[in-house]
Design an enzyme around this catalytic site. Structure first.
Site, PDB file in Angstrom:
ATOM      1  N   ASP A 162      -0.405   4.885   1.034  1.00 38.45           N
ATOM      2  CA  ASP A 162      -0.753   5.847   2.000  1.00 38.45           C
ATOM      3  C   ASP A 162      -0.731   5.286   3.337  1.00 38.45           C
ATOM      4  O   ASP A 162      -1.296   4.617   3.666  1.00 38.45           O
ATOM      5  CB  ASP A 162      -2.314   6.416   1.495  1.00 38.45           C
ATOM      6  CG  ASP A 162      -2.270   7.009   0.264  1.00 38.45           C
ATOM      7  OD1 ASP A 162      -1.296   7.762  -0.266  1.00 38.45           O
ATOM      8  OD2 ASP A 162      -3.389   7.171  -0.329  1.00 38.45           O
ATOM      9  N   ASP A 183       0.866  -0.988   0.069  1.00 31.39           N
ATOM     10  CA  ASP A 183      -0.042   0.075   0.053  1.00 31.39           C
ATOM     11  C   ASP A 183       1.086   1.172  -0.027  1.00 31.39           C
ATOM     12  O   ASP A 183       2.176   1.159   0.465  1.00 31.39           O
ATOM     13  CB  ASP A 183      -1.068  -0.223   1.117  1.00 31.39           C
ATOM     14  CG  ASP A 183      -1.645   1.333   1.385  1.00 31.39           C
ATOM     15  OD1 ASP A 183      -2.172   1.511   0.497  1.00 31.39           O
ATOM     16  OD2 ASP A 183      -1.672   1.648   2.434  1.00 31.39           O
TER      17      ASP A 183
END
Length: 243
Positions: free
Chosen positions: A24, A22
């Site tokens: 963020d 991922d």
């Protein structure tokens, strides 16, 4: 000894080939970037935000993306809904929402704030594994931030939900990643991220192992079970590059 370390030490060693990261709040500080972009955008519209306004934006944005993860909104709807709701909160004409969102997206794309140690972590792991980005979000924003951060060459693939037209945590999102690599062996994949609802639940839906990154040490809810839980990058390196 931290709880994250304990889970790694007792975990059975596995041979992964593909690490799905991922972006963020896993490798980039989205919280700081989001705040900077929002305040800058509102200044451009002559609006001075109070802390309560900022908290309101966080709430409406989170609600919109939660609906995206549930398949209720697409990425275009997310952008419209969040700024229509926020403009209404500010007492502004909701017709300004489109322009506000456009400027916000541009400003957010400039916020490529890597966490300390993230670039080194990715560089070291890229020597042993095939890395890929697996992110919800907007293509314009995520690709701009990745390019500005200078880490794109470390990744074999970049999978952004807006481009794939399916949200993480949908199983179909991960099946497109398997197809890209031409490898359906789920035991070879590890999803690494901070979101229980998107990253961890998504990995579980797809039948792959998951690693929950929680630097703030949040408690794990009883209704979800990541394969690993870590509090920092050192623990991830200990898991994936032992010895």
């Amino acid at each position: 000894m931290k709880k994250g370390w304990l889970k790694i030490l007792i975990a059975s060693p596995k041979k992964y080939e593909y690490l799905l990261f991922d972006i963020d709040n896993t490798i980039m500080d989205f919280t700081a970037g989001e705040k900077t972009a929002l305040f800058l955008t509102m200044e451009e519209f002559g609006i001075s935000l109070a802390q309560t306004d900022y908290q309101k934006y966080l709430a409406v944005n989170k609600a919109a993306w939660s609906r995206f993860e549930a398949g209720e909104l697409d990425s275009i709807d997310v952008q419209r809904v969040r700024f229509e709701d926020f403009a209404a909160h500010l007492g502004r004409d909701v017709a300004q929402a489109t322009d506000m969102n456009a400027r916000y997206v541009e400003n957010l794309g400039e916020q490529a704030i890597l966490f300390d140690g993230a670039a080194e972590l990715l560089e070291r792991l890229s020597r042993r594994y095939q890395l890929a980005i697996a992110t919800n979000g907007l293509s314009l924003v995520q690709r701009a931030r990745l390019a500005k951060a200078g880490i794109l060459p470390l990744f074999r693939g970049v999978f952004i939900s807006q481009e794939m037209r399916v949200p993480k945590p949908d199983k179909a999102y991960f099946e497109l990643i398997f197809a890209f690599f031409g490898d359906e062996a789920r035991e070879k994949y590890l999803m690494i991220g901070d979101s229980l609802s998107a990253d961890i639940q998504g990995g579980i839906n797809a039948g792959i192992d998951t690693c929950w990154y929680r630097p703030a040490g949040e408690a794990l809810p009883a209704d979800i079970a990541p394969t690993y839980t870590i509090d920092g990058y050192a623990e991830l390196l200990a898991l994936l590059l032992p010895g």
